[in-house]
Structures are given as structure tokens and as C-alpha cells.
Enzyme design. Structure first.
Site, PDB file in Angstrom:
ATOM      1  CG  ASP A  19      -1.946   1.113   1.178  1.00 18.28           C
ATOM      2  OD1 ASP A  19      -2.070   1.769   0.132  1.00 18.28           O
ATOM      3  OD2 ASP A  19      -2.627   1.338   2.191  1.00 18.28           O
ATOM      4  CG  ASP A  78      -3.653   4.572  -3.343  1.00 20.07           C
ATOM      5  OD1 ASP A  78      -2.725   3.981  -2.772  1.00 20.07           O
ATOM      6  OD2 ASP A  78      -4.809   4.625  -2.883  1.00 20.07           O
TER       7      ASP A  78
END
Length: 474
Positions: free
Chosen positions: A143, A348
Site C-alpha cells: 500500500d 495509489d
């Protein structure tokens, strides 16, 4: 954090099965359906790693394909798209909150590579890698939108199910607790938005991280020996989660690749020079890509030159990766909208579907429909409103989509990232882009559109690079 889970009913394994033109991609639908219905037994035990030219390379896979049958995949679609929408709304809310508070913050020597895998086997559309912490293998979600790395720990008050054994600090000879007066504990607020939790025992620093989709982890900070491939990192600070709940699938925890002092990138900057990259594979269990620590480009397998764009500085949101998106082209035609280049976009690895400001999305959708004409339309699905019935077609020609960034950098969306297959028979196939609610919200480049692209994050030079690459750990 940017944690969202969805299911995809379509995957690409062999680039040779698809045709590429300058402005069109040729998509053989029947081939994709046959590939999807293969019933190989998935396995996500200990992804591979290797060293090459000083780089550490970890195998990366999609998380949803681990330790479960794929028969219920379609049933999860609606829930996961809704969860993605909740997460994106929460990101927007947190950005406004942080901005209003005016929070101020903020020698490459080695490279390492590890496999990065589709997390479909672990019941999420995020990506997973295997690392070794305190002598134990841990499979964690990758992440870039969060900072603290954490794993579920014994004794655990509330833990979700995972196939791997919980991390047990009491049997690790190198584990140490982190004290409340330490710099790591003081860094928690900038890394997680919450200050360290210090009770009567000042030798233990507690933490709490709440994520955009309602997930959370709570526990104590610890230090232990981390191994990435063949590279060792001593005294790595991480979260030992004693109370964890949410949409983490079956992963043992999460790897934070943000930019704060507690992120893995910052803690290993003396080893890897603050550079990492990934190539995200499709959702098939057999597909795997790579997560590379270090900036030696000789270990990449890119088929096009790397084009770089500078990161957009944002002191209030310093741990995120922002880029200046200057335009998009559909089938070689530039999309016209005055909003391009006026605000930073967040890139992201945890958000799935790319979100565009309403005006840009409207213009992109109009141009796509203009070029992808003649195919029957069907109702939208959740956050996706541009859908088609392609069940009667053997092959379709779809326009290429390119995203352009400041400095003449561009990212060409792979054919795997254009359409989201809602139904197995291709009777509901949707353009895998969605609109934000409001014009002033921050756009997000999600992982669905980053597939089969080498994305390089260079925090020292403050730049992000893109190149086409067929993701393969081999």
C-alpha cells in the site's frame, strides 16, 4: 490508507493473445473467458524472492486468489465496489481535514526485488508480497497510500482469520518494544493521524490506524529483524496488531510504502536510496509481478523507455504521492477539458478504480463512447456507469487510453485495465473509470489502470516514472 477490495471476472495472462495498434487494442473475448474458467488450484504460500545486480526483487500477486475457491467471485463485486467508493470518499474527507489543520511535516547503495502477486486468492483486489519478520514469513498487502507496516500479533484480543500463524513476539529473539518517548512513537501522528497511545507503562507505545473503508488496526509498536529477499534490515519499526478488523482479506498485515518517517521506504532509505518500483499483474493466480527496492533500471523488463514526471509537493499531505495530470488521450485523440493540470492527482496502489473529477470524466466518457460505438449499452454497475453487452462478440476493438503527466511523461493503460467484467459471459462489461462526486476533490490513479506498467517511485529525486512492462517475476 488506500485499502479496497473487489473481484474481477477477467484476467490477461499472455500478451501474445492480444493485438495492439497505435490507437486500438484488439480484445478476443472468448479467449479471456476460457482463461478465466481455468480451475487450477490457487496457492499463495511464500512468494518467491531473488537478488539481481544488487536489487532485491519480491514476487507480487493479486490478493483475492489465495486460499479459497473462485466460484463466489461474482457475488463479491457489488460489495467491493461499494467499499472502494467508501474508501475514496474517506480519503477526500481526510484530505480536507488535514488541509484545514495545516499539518506541516515532513545514497542509494543496494537494490532488492521480491515477487508481488494478485491478492485475489486472499479475497481482495489489492496486491501482496511475502517478507520475513522476526524469522517468520508474513504475507502483507502492498500500500503506497499508508505508512505504518503492521502484522497481526499474539496475544490477540480481536483478530480476523489468516492462514499463516500470527506473529509471536515472545518467541522472536530480536523483538523489542518501542518506548513512548522514542522518536518512532512521536512520529505516529504524522504517519497515521493518531498520536502514540501511552498508558502507565511508558516502555510500550500503542498505536491506532483507521482506514478509509472502515478497517482498523490497534496494538503496540515493536522493532524486529526484517528480511526483504536477501537484504536484512535491523530494528525495523512496525505495528504489532492486537485488535484488527476490516477488509484485509486473509493477509497477515500491511506494508506501508508512503513517505513518512515510519514507512518502509523511509526506514530503508540508507539501503535502497528511497527508490522502489512495482509491476502489478492481472488477477489470475498464475500471474505475478515484482516489487523492486532500489533504483537500478537494469533489473526492469520494460518494453518502452521510462518517462518521468516530478512529484507535486504538498506539505499538508506529504506522505502521499501527488502528480500533475496534464491530459488524457482516447484512441490518439486528446480529451479537451480546462481542468487538466490545475490540481495534483494521487497515484495509489491500494485504490482500485481510477477516479476523475466530474468534468474530466464527462469529457473522457464522451470521447470513449464516440470511438467505441455500435456496441449495445446496458445499465451501469455500482460506481461504473458506462457499460456494454459484448456477449455476442468474438472480438472487440477498443481505443487506447493514455494518461499524460507534466514533463511529457505518459502512462498507457494496458488492455487489462480498460474494461471491468461484471459478468462472466461478457453481457455486462464496464469502462473501468469512475467520476468523483465534486469538482474540487482529488483525482486518484488506481491500481486497475496501472497493470502491466513499471511504476518507479524515486523519493530522493522526487519523481515517478512509467514504462510498459509485461509483469512477470521470472
Amino acid at each position: 490508507m488506500s485499502l479496497c477490495q473487489y473481484s474481477i471476472v477477467f484476467a490477461l495472462l499472455f500478451v501474445g493473445a492480444f493485438g495492439y495498434g497505435d490507437n486500438e487494442l484488439f480484445l478476443p473475448l472468448k479467449t479471456l473467458q476460457k482463461m478465466h474458467h481455468k480451475h487450477n488450484e490457487p496457492s499463495c504460500s511464500s512468494q518467491k524472492s531473488r537478488s539481481e545486480n544488487g536489487a532485491i526483487i519480491l514476487e507480487i500477486k493479486h490478493k483475492d486468489y489465495c486460499f479459497r475457491s473462485r466460484g463466489d467471485l461474482n457475488k463479491r463485486l457489488q460489495k467491493r465496489l461499494l467499499a472502494d467508493d467508501i474508501r475514496v470518499r474517506s480519503i477526500q474527507s481526510n484530505i480536507k481535514k488535514i488541509s484545514s489543520k495545516q499539518v506541516e511535516a515532513l545514497s542509494q547503495t543496494t537494490t532488492t526485488q521480491i515477487p508481488i502477486n494478485s491478492g485475489v486468492t486472499m479475497q481482495t483486489l489489492n496486491y501482496i508480497v511475502t517478507v520475513t519478520l522476526g524469522g517468520r514469513n508474513m504475507t502483507v498487502i502492498v500500500d503506497t497510500g499508508s505508512d505504518l507496516t503492521w502484522v497481526q500479533c499474539q496475544p490477540c484480543r480481536l483478530c480476523y482469520n489468516q492462514p499463516e500463524s500470527l506473529f509471536n513476539p515472545s518467541i522472536s529473539p530480536s523483538f523489542q518494544t518501542v518506548a513512548c518517548n522514542s522518536s518512532a512513537c512521536l512520529s505516529l501522528e504524522s504517519a497515521t493521524g493518531n498520536s502514540g497511545l501511552c498508558g502507565t507503562n511508558l516502555q510500550t507505545c500503542g498505536y491506532l490506524v483507521s482506514y478509509g473503508d472502515g478497517s482498523y488496526t490497534k496494538g503496540d509498536l515493536g522493532q524486529d529483524h526484517l528480511v526483504l529477499g536477501r537484504t536484512s534490515v535491523d530494528n525495523f519499526v512496525f505495528g504489532c496488531g492486537r485488535n484488527n478488523r476490516g477488509l484485509f482479506g486473509l493477509a497477515s498485515g500491511l506494508m506501508g510504502l508512503g513517505r513518512s518517517d515510519l514507512s518502509l521506504i523511509s526506514q530503508t532509505s540508507g539501503v535502497f536510496g528511497g527508490v522502489f518500483s512495482y509491476c502489478l499483474p492481472s488477477t489470475e493466480a498464475e500471474s505475478s509481478g515484482s516489487l523492486i527496492f532500489g533504483g537500478d533500471p537494469s533489473v526492469f523488463k520494460n518494453s518502452t523507455p521510462i518517462s518521468y514526471t516530478k512529484m507535486v509537493p504538498n506539505p499538508q499531505l506529504f506522505s502521499f504521492y501527488f502528480l500533475n495530470l496534464t491530459g488524457m488521450t482516447i484512441g490518439g485523440v486528446a480529451v479537451q477539458d480546462s481542468s487538466f493540470g490545475k490540481s495534483g492527482f494521487l497515484i495509489d496502489s491500494g485504490t482500485v478504480i481510477t477516479r476523475l473529477p466530474p468534468s474530466i470524466y464527462k469529457a473522457v466518457k464522451a470521447e470513449f463512447l464516440k470511438q467505441f460505438s455500435g456496441y449495445p449499452s446496458v445499465p451501469g454497475y455500482s460506481i461504473l456507469d458506462t457499460c456494454f453487452d459484448l456477449s455476442t462478440y468474438e472480438e472487440v476493438n477498443i481505443p487506447t487510453i493514455k494518461v499524460h503527466f507534466e514533463g511529457d511523461a505518459q502512462m498507457e493503460v494496458d488492455v487489462a485495465g480498460v474494461f471491468y467484467f461484471v459478468k462472466n459471459d461478457a453481457s455486462q462489461v464496464c469502462l473501468a473509470l469512475a467520476s468523483l462526486q465534486y469538482e474540487g476533490e482529488i483525482g486518484i490513479i488506481g491500481n486497475f489502470q496501472q497493470r502491466n506498467t513499471r511504476v518507479i517511485y524515486d523519493t530522493k529525486q522526487s519523481q515517478v516514472g512509467f514504462a510498459k512492462e509485461t509483469c512477470s517475476f521470472m
